[in-house]
Design a protein around this motif. Structure first.
Motif, PDB file in Angstrom:
ATOM      1  N   GLU A  44     -21.342 -16.183  38.130  1.00  0.00           N
ATOM      2  CA  GLU A  44     -21.530 -14.829  37.618  1.00  0.00           C
ATOM      3  C   GLU A  44     -22.690 -14.786  36.629  1.00  0.00           C
ATOM      4  O   GLU A  44     -23.493 -13.852  36.646  1.00  0.00           O
ATOM      5  CB  GLU A  44     -20.239 -14.322  36.953  1.00  0.00           C
ATOM      6  CG  GLU A  44     -20.294 -12.887  36.524  1.00  0.00           C
ATOM      7  CD  GLU A  44     -20.473 -11.890  37.660  1.00  0.00           C
ATOM      8  OE1 GLU A  44     -20.876 -10.754  37.366  1.00  0.00           O
ATOM      9  OE2 GLU A  44     -20.244 -12.239  38.829  1.00  0.00           O
ATOM     10  N   MET A  45     -22.821 -15.779  35.792  1.00  0.00           N
ATOM     11  CA  MET A  45     -23.940 -15.818  34.841  1.00  0.00           C
ATOM     12  C   MET A  45     -25.268 -15.974  35.582  1.00  0.00           C
ATOM     13  O   MET A  45     -26.256 -15.339  35.219  1.00  0.00           O
ATOM     14  CB  MET A  45     -23.722 -16.933  33.817  1.00  0.00           C
ATOM     15  CG  MET A  45     -22.550 -16.624  32.887  1.00  0.00           C
ATOM     16  SD  MET A  45     -22.330 -17.824  31.584  1.00  0.00           S
ATOM     17  CE  MET A  45     -23.711 -17.431  30.540  1.00  0.00           C
ATOM     18  N   THR A  62     -30.805 -15.379  39.074  1.00  0.00           N
ATOM     19  CA  THR A  62     -31.169 -16.668  39.663  1.00  0.00           C
ATOM     20  C   THR A  62     -30.235 -17.101  40.788  1.00  0.00           C
ATOM     21  O   THR A  62     -30.442 -18.135  41.397  1.00  0.00           O
ATOM     22  CB  THR A  62     -31.180 -17.775  38.588  1.00  0.00           C
ATOM     23  OG1 THR A  62     -29.882 -17.851  37.985  1.00  0.00           O
ATOM     24  CG2 THR A  62     -32.225 -17.483  37.525  1.00  0.00           C
ATOM     25  N   ALA A  63     -29.210 -16.307  41.069  1.00  0.00           N
ATOM     26  CA  ALA A  63     -28.240 -16.670  42.101  1.00  0.00           C
ATOM     27  C   ALA A  63     -28.478 -15.856  43.365  1.00  0.00           C
ATOM     28  O   ALA A  63     -29.075 -14.786  43.335  1.00  0.00           O
ATOM     29  CB  ALA A  63     -26.817 -16.426  41.604  1.00  0.00           C
ATOM     30  N   GLN A  64     -27.988 -16.394  44.462  1.00  0.00           N
ATOM     31  CA  GLN A  64     -28.011 -15.651  45.720  1.00  0.00           C
ATOM     32  C   GLN A  64     -27.069 -14.459  45.591  1.00  0.00           C
ATOM     33  O   GLN A  64     -26.040 -14.555  44.926  1.00  0.00           O
ATOM     34  CB  GLN A  64     -27.539 -16.542  46.872  1.00  0.00           C
ATOM     35  CG  GLN A  64     -28.484 -17.671  47.194  1.00  0.00           C
ATOM     36  CD  GLN A  64     -29.783 -17.176  47.803  1.00  0.00           C
ATOM     37  OE1 GLN A  64     -29.798 -16.196  48.523  1.00  0.00           O
ATOM     38  NE2 GLN A  64     -30.870 -17.846  47.492  1.00  0.00           N
TER      39      GLN A  64
END
Length: 82
Positions: free
Chosen positions: A18-19, A25-27
């Motif tokens: 989640e962060m 920066t996450a998919q």
């Protein structure tokens, strides 16, 4: 009450994901579900003018190519019968 080690590990992993998503920066999160599972909910939301539905109006969704072809044919038939 004792926490189970697997739960703690899963909670930490979910929090990190989640962060990462919030930081960009996450998919993006995606799920695969049967169309029948969401059809009734989307119809109801559209018929009752739910605001949350308009929040997603510009979002792209992935659908099967066969379903897309059927939708295009259906759209064409509807326009030709009007």
């Amino acid at each position: 009450m004792k926490s189970h080690p697997a739960r703690i590990k899963k909670h930490s992993f979910v929090r990190e994901m989640e962060m990462d998503r919030m930081a960009g920066t996450a998919q993006p999160k995606t799920v695969s579900i049967p169309l029948a599972q969401i059809t009734r909910l989307l119809i109801d939301a559209a018929e009752t003018n739910r605001t949350w539905l308009t929040d997603f109006a510009d979002d792209c969704v992935k659908i099967d190519a066969d379903l897309y072809e059927v939708l295009l044919a259906y759209q064409s038939l509807r326009h030709s019968s009007v």
